[in-house]
Scaffold this active site. Structure first.
Site, PDB file in Angstrom:
ATOM      1  N   SER A 231      -0.398 -49.107 -24.755  1.00  0.00           N
ATOM      2  CA  SER A 231      -0.947 -50.305 -24.129  1.00  0.00           C
ATOM      3  C   SER A 231      -1.077 -50.117 -22.625  1.00  0.00           C
ATOM      4  O   SER A 231      -0.295 -49.416 -22.009  1.00  0.00           O
ATOM      5  CB  SER A 231      -0.068 -51.532 -24.397  1.00  0.00           C
ATOM      6  OG  SER A 231      -0.615 -52.640 -23.696  1.00  0.00           O
TER       7      SER A 231
ATOM      8  N   LYS B 181       3.150 -52.194 -31.754  1.00  0.00           N
ATOM      9  CA  LYS B 181       1.904 -52.368 -30.971  1.00  0.00           C
ATOM     10  C   LYS B 181       1.111 -53.565 -31.515  1.00  0.00           C
ATOM     11  O   LYS B 181       0.518 -54.334 -30.753  1.00  0.00           O
ATOM     12  CB  LYS B 181       1.062 -51.094 -31.015  1.00  0.00           C
ATOM     13  CG  LYS B 181      -0.314 -51.219 -30.337  1.00  0.00           C
ATOM     14  CD  LYS B 181      -0.195 -51.353 -28.824  1.00  0.00           C
ATOM     15  CE  LYS B 181      -1.400 -51.939 -28.112  1.00  0.00           C
ATOM     16  NZ  LYS B 181      -2.656 -51.281 -28.217  1.00  0.00           N
TER      17      LYS B 181
ATOM     18  N   HIS C 241       2.751 -56.587 -30.230  1.00  0.00           N
ATOM     19  CA  HIS C 241       2.404 -56.644 -28.799  1.00  0.00           C
ATOM     20  C   HIS C 241       1.046 -57.321 -28.629  1.00  0.00           C
ATOM     21  O   HIS C 241       0.872 -58.229 -27.806  1.00  0.00           O
ATOM     22  CB  HIS C 241       2.389 -55.223 -28.222  1.00  0.00           C
ATOM     23  CG  HIS C 241       1.715 -55.092 -26.886  1.00  0.00           C
ATOM     24  ND1 HIS C 241       0.339 -55.151 -26.722  1.00  0.00           N
ATOM     25  CD2 HIS C 241       2.220 -54.922 -25.645  1.00  0.00           C
ATOM     26  CE1 HIS C 241       0.051 -55.029 -25.448  1.00  0.00           C
ATOM     27  NE2 HIS C 241       1.162 -54.886 -24.768  1.00  0.00           N
ATOM     28  N   ASN C 242       0.083 -56.893 -29.417  1.00  0.00           N
ATOM     29  CA  ASN C 242      -1.264 -57.458 -29.288  1.00  0.00           C
ATOM     30  C   ASN C 242      -1.305 -58.923 -29.714  1.00  0.00           C
ATOM     31  O   ASN C 242      -2.025 -59.722 -29.124  1.00  0.00           O
ATOM     32  CB  ASN C 242      -2.265 -56.639 -30.110  1.00  0.00           C
ATOM     33  CG  ASN C 242      -2.612 -55.327 -29.427  1.00  0.00           C
ATOM     34  OD1 ASN C 242      -1.852 -54.836 -28.617  1.00  0.00           O
ATOM     35  ND2 ASN C 242      -3.744 -54.761 -29.751  1.00  0.00           N
TER      36      ASN C 242
ATOM     37  N   GLU D 125      -0.026 -60.761 -26.912  1.00  0.00           N
ATOM     38  CA  GLU D 125      -1.094 -60.741 -25.887  1.00  0.00           C
ATOM     39  C   GLU D 125      -2.117 -61.859 -26.156  1.00  0.00           C
ATOM     40  O   GLU D 125      -2.505 -62.586 -25.231  1.00  0.00           O
ATOM     41  CB  GLU D 125      -1.759 -59.362 -25.939  1.00  0.00           C
ATOM     42  CG  GLU D 125      -2.906 -59.136 -24.991  1.00  0.00           C
ATOM     43  CD  GLU D 125      -3.523 -57.746 -25.216  1.00  0.00           C
ATOM     44  OE1 GLU D 125      -2.796 -56.733 -25.225  1.00  0.00           O
ATOM     45  OE2 GLU D 125      -4.755 -57.683 -25.418  1.00  0.00           O
TER      46      GLU D 125
HETATM   47  P1  NDP Z   1     -13.946 -45.262 -27.100  1.00  0.00           P
HETATM   48  O1  NDP Z   1     -14.930 -46.046 -27.837  1.00  0.00           O
HETATM   49  O2  NDP Z   1     -14.048 -45.169 -25.620  1.00  0.00           O
HETATM   50  O3  NDP Z   1     -13.958 -43.765 -27.668  1.00  0.00           O
HETATM   51  C1  NDP Z   1     -13.905 -43.541 -29.030  1.00  0.00           C
HETATM   52  C2  NDP Z   1     -13.610 -42.073 -29.296  1.00  0.00           C
HETATM   53  O4  NDP Z   1     -13.531 -41.909 -30.719  1.00  0.00           O
HETATM   54  C3  NDP Z   1     -14.697 -41.135 -28.799  1.00  0.00           C
HETATM   55  O5  NDP Z   1     -14.106 -39.954 -28.348  1.00  0.00           O
HETATM   56  C4  NDP Z   1     -15.517 -40.894 -30.077  1.00  0.00           C
HETATM   57  O6  NDP Z   1     -16.180 -39.651 -30.084  1.00  0.00           O
HETATM   58  C5  NDP Z   1     -14.413 -40.865 -31.104  1.00  0.00           C
HETATM   59  N1  NDP Z   1     -14.920 -41.122 -32.450  1.00  0.00           N
HETATM   60  C6  NDP Z   1     -15.463 -42.251 -32.921  1.00  0.00           C
HETATM   61  N2  NDP Z   1     -15.792 -42.113 -34.211  1.00  0.00           N
HETATM   62  C7  NDP Z   1     -15.447 -40.839 -34.557  1.00  0.00           C
HETATM   63  C8  NDP Z   1     -15.517 -40.103 -35.748  1.00  0.00           C
HETATM   64  N3  NDP Z   1     -16.018 -40.642 -36.864  1.00  0.00           N
HETATM   65  N4  NDP Z   1     -15.065 -38.832 -35.753  1.00  0.00           N
HETATM   66  C9  NDP Z   1     -14.563 -38.290 -34.622  1.00  0.00           C
HETATM   67  N5  NDP Z   1     -14.457 -38.932 -33.457  1.00  0.00           N
HETATM   68  C10 NDP Z   1     -14.895 -40.207 -33.432  1.00  0.00           C
HETATM   69  O7  NDP Z   1     -12.511 -45.776 -27.566  1.00  0.00           O
HETATM   70  P2  NDP Z   1     -11.165 -45.973 -26.725  1.00  0.00           P
HETATM   71  O8  NDP Z   1     -10.848 -44.727 -25.990  1.00  0.00           O
HETATM   72  O9  NDP Z   1     -11.225 -47.242 -25.975  1.00  0.00           O
HETATM   73  O10 NDP Z   1     -10.109 -46.204 -27.906  1.00  0.00           O
HETATM   74  C11 NDP Z   1      -9.515 -45.162 -28.645  1.00  0.00           C
HETATM   75  C12 NDP Z   1      -8.396 -45.772 -29.466  1.00  0.00           C
HETATM   76  O11 NDP Z   1      -7.427 -46.328 -28.576  1.00  0.00           O
HETATM   77  C13 NDP Z   1      -8.841 -46.927 -30.373  1.00  0.00           C
HETATM   78  O12 NDP Z   1      -8.068 -46.933 -31.534  1.00  0.00           O
HETATM   79  C14 NDP Z   1      -8.537 -48.144 -29.544  1.00  0.00           C
HETATM   80  O13 NDP Z   1      -8.364 -49.297 -30.330  1.00  0.00           O
HETATM   81  C15 NDP Z   1      -7.242 -47.702 -28.891  1.00  0.00           C
HETATM   82  N6  NDP Z   1      -6.905 -48.411 -27.654  1.00  0.00           N
HETATM   83  C16 NDP Z   1      -7.867 -48.740 -26.739  1.00  0.00           C
HETATM   84  C17 NDP Z   1      -7.524 -49.419 -25.587  1.00  0.00           C
HETATM   85  C18 NDP Z   1      -8.538 -49.764 -24.556  1.00  0.00           C
HETATM   86  O14 NDP Z   1      -8.195 -50.520 -23.631  1.00  0.00           O
HETATM   87  N7  NDP Z   1      -9.753 -49.244 -24.615  1.00  0.00           N
HETATM   88  C19 NDP Z   1      -6.108 -49.803 -25.320  1.00  0.00           C
HETATM   89  C20 NDP Z   1      -5.187 -49.342 -26.312  1.00  0.00           C
HETATM   90  C21 NDP Z   1      -5.587 -48.693 -27.444  1.00  0.00           C
HETATM   91  P3  NDP Z   1     -17.721 -39.516 -29.627  1.00  0.00           P
HETATM   92  O15 NDP Z   1     -17.705 -39.331 -28.159  1.00  0.00           O
HETATM   93  O16 NDP Z   1     -18.198 -38.329 -30.371  1.00  0.00           O
HETATM   94  O17 NDP Z   1     -18.423 -40.785 -30.055  1.00  0.00           O
END
Ligand code: NDP
Length: 478
Positions: free
Chosen positions: A132, A186, A189-190, A193
């Site tokens: 988080s 987590k 936590h959400n 939130e």
């Molecule tokens: P993004 O949307 O920024 O990035 C998603 C990532 O997942 C990219 O690298 C994408 O690759 C990859 N991806 C998506 N689909 C596939 C697939 N089928 N196979 C392989 N790779 C895939 O997401 P976030 O970084 O924001 O989030 C990542 C995780 O962290 C999620 O579970 C989210 O819920 C969690 N999270 C996010 C927070 C936030 O504030 N953003 C906070 C806490 C947790 P590509 O570039 O190829 O599309």
């Protein structure tokens, strides 16, 4: 880093918002990290920005696997749901028994348990890691909620401690328990939130529409609140939001934002799980429902023309009322934490996590979205009594709550009379009132259930279950 660089301590898959920032955070703490992303262009872009850092790129999973020290540790930061399964399936052929996969996304805890069991059958270790703090947290210090096999945690503990947020020198990470404990914490936590955001939104409504405060005044109010007992990330960002101007119109940016809140489902998971375990978390439920209600924008707009309410003006001196709203929010926040932690307590027993709630409060004090000054006292409460049934009973917190709860009552009453919806504050107050009552009208519910469904009832003066032919007695009486 070049292909000749020594093996990396950890691998990271998924260079989205969270992955990129966490990779940078890990590298900045001196750990070499190998990165891979499904879309190779993103990897190339990222590598161009991180020249000189101990980050090695891989453009296929074979290369990725070869770059890692054995036994390998791989962090997944891909979109939650099927992408996690897809990534594991792709990665598995390149791993060996004893390697560790850590899912750091927002996965549902049941998926984490399933994946952990499937991978254990292949002699792989699997951990669920709640993260988080959003983008900035991932980059400069998130709150980390790891669960899974203890051996897996021990392997990555130095990295997790290094990258986590620090509060007075203590890293905001602790091993939380086996299986899906990390993702469960987590999820809660959400849920909390959601509750806290709803409560703050209600105070905004009360102060804006009830008292007629302008955004500049609101900025002052929330800033003041953040400097005292309400100090918290969410109150702090609320204060900042109030002072931001819109580049296009020159007015307040907040005022041109549509009143319809989105969500990714983790609040709903918390409510569903609490219902399944029969743990009351009404403030969080109200927050989930209120986001759904915000989504009925067209319906609300039409209804506003035909369903008038009272004038939205609580009757009180503005400064008095602001002070009461502050206490109402503090009480509501505290009661929301009480609900979330009561759920965690029950779940910990139900699923055998053995979560230490003092540690949970400790690691939520920094890095995460729900960080708040009151978590210090909450940590103390569970530290003194790990078996505490409910935070409302904590000797170090009870006097403060008893002192401010009359203001929660006054504010809810004023809001009701003014027609300002405060489902979060009202649910918090009702939870408090129901929890502190030795008697609830559930005897009538028992009687009704027995009347129409012969479900039987219990008596105060005898043990066992009883049934009455209510209809017969009622008709005899006529
Ligand atoms: P993004 O949307 O920024 O990035 C998603 C990532 O997942 C990219 O690298 C994408 O690759 C990859 N991806 C998506 N689909 C596939 C697939 N089928 N196979 C392989 N790779 C895939 O997401 P976030 O970084 O924001 O989030 C990542 C995780 O962290 C999620 O579970 C989210 O819920 C969690 N999270 C996010 C927070 C936030 O504030 N953003 C906070 C806490 C947790 P590509 O570039 O190829 O599309």
């Amino acid at each position: 880093m070049t292909s000749n660089t020594p093996a990396c301590e950890i691998g990271l898959i998924g260079l989205g918002t969270m992955g990129r920032n966490l990779a940078l955070n890990i590298a900045d703490h001196g750990f070499a990290v190998a990165v891979y992303n499904r879309t190779a262009d993103k990897t190339r872009e990222f590598m161009a920005e991180v020249v000189g850092k101990p980050i090695a790129a891989a453009y296929d999973l074979g290369e990725f696997s070869r770059r890692l020290k054995k036994p390998r540790a791989v962090l997944l930061l891909v979109a939650a749901g099927p992408p996690v399964d897809a990534m594991i399936t792709e990665l598995q052929p390149y791993l060996e028994p004893g390697d560790l996969i850590i899912d750091a996304g927002n996965s549902h805890f049941r998926d984490t348990d399933r994946r952990g069991q499937e991978l254990a059958a292949a002699s792989l270790l699997y951990m669920g890691l709640g993260v988080s703090g959003g983008e900035a947290g991932a980059r400069f210090g998130p709150s980390l909620m790891p669960g899974g096999p203890p051996a897996g945690y021990q392997r990555v503990e130095p990295i997790l401690r290094a990258v986590a947020a620090k509060v007075r020198g203590e890293p905001c990470v602790a091993y939380l328990g086996t299986g899906s404990a990390g993702h469960y914490v987590k999820m809660v936590h959400n849920g909390i939130e959601y509750g806290l955001m709803q409560l703050i939104a209600e105070t905004y409504d009360l102060l804006k529409n009830g008292l007629g405060l302008e955004n500049a005044d609101l900025h002052q109010v929330y800033t003041r609140w953040h400097q005292a007992e309400l100090a918290s990330y969410l109150v702090e960002i609320t204060a900042q939001i109030m002072k931001i101007r819109d580049a296009q119109t020159g007015g307040w940016l907040l005022d041109v934002i549509v009143d319809r809140a989105g969500e990714k489902g983790t609040g709903i998971w918390t409510s569903q799980e609490a219902l399944a375990l029969r743990v009351p978390i009404p403030t969080i439920d109200a927050a989930v429902s209120q986001r759904a209600l915000s989504g009925l924008r067209e319906e609300r707009s039409a209804a506003s023309a035909v369903l008038p309410g009272p004038p939205a003006r609580p009757a009180d001196q503005p400064e008095n009322f602001i002070a009461k709203v502050k206490n109402a929010l503090l009480a509501g926040m505290f009661i929301t934490f009480a609900q979330g932690l009561a759920l965690l307590r029950r779940a910990s027993r139900h699923y055998g996590y053995q979560v230490d709630l003092a540690q949970v409060a400790r690691i939520w004090r920094g890095g995460c979205i729900i960080r708040a000054a009151i978590l210090d006292d909450i940590r103390t409460a569970y530290g003194r009594d790990p078996e505490l049934a409910n935070l409302l009973l904590a000797p170090n917190l009870r006097p403060g709550l008893l002192a401010i709860h009359p203001d929660l009552r006054t504010v809810v009453a004023a809001a009701v009379l003014a027609g300002i919806p405060v489902p979060g504050l009202a649910a918090s107050l009702s939870y408090f009132d129901a929890y502190r009552r030795a008697w609830l009208p559930a005897n009538l519910i028992q009687a009704q259930r027995d009347y129409f469904g012969a479900h039987t009832y219990e008596r105060l003066d005898a043990s066992g279950r009883f049934h009455t032919d209510w209809q017969k007695l009622a008709s005899q009486d006529q």
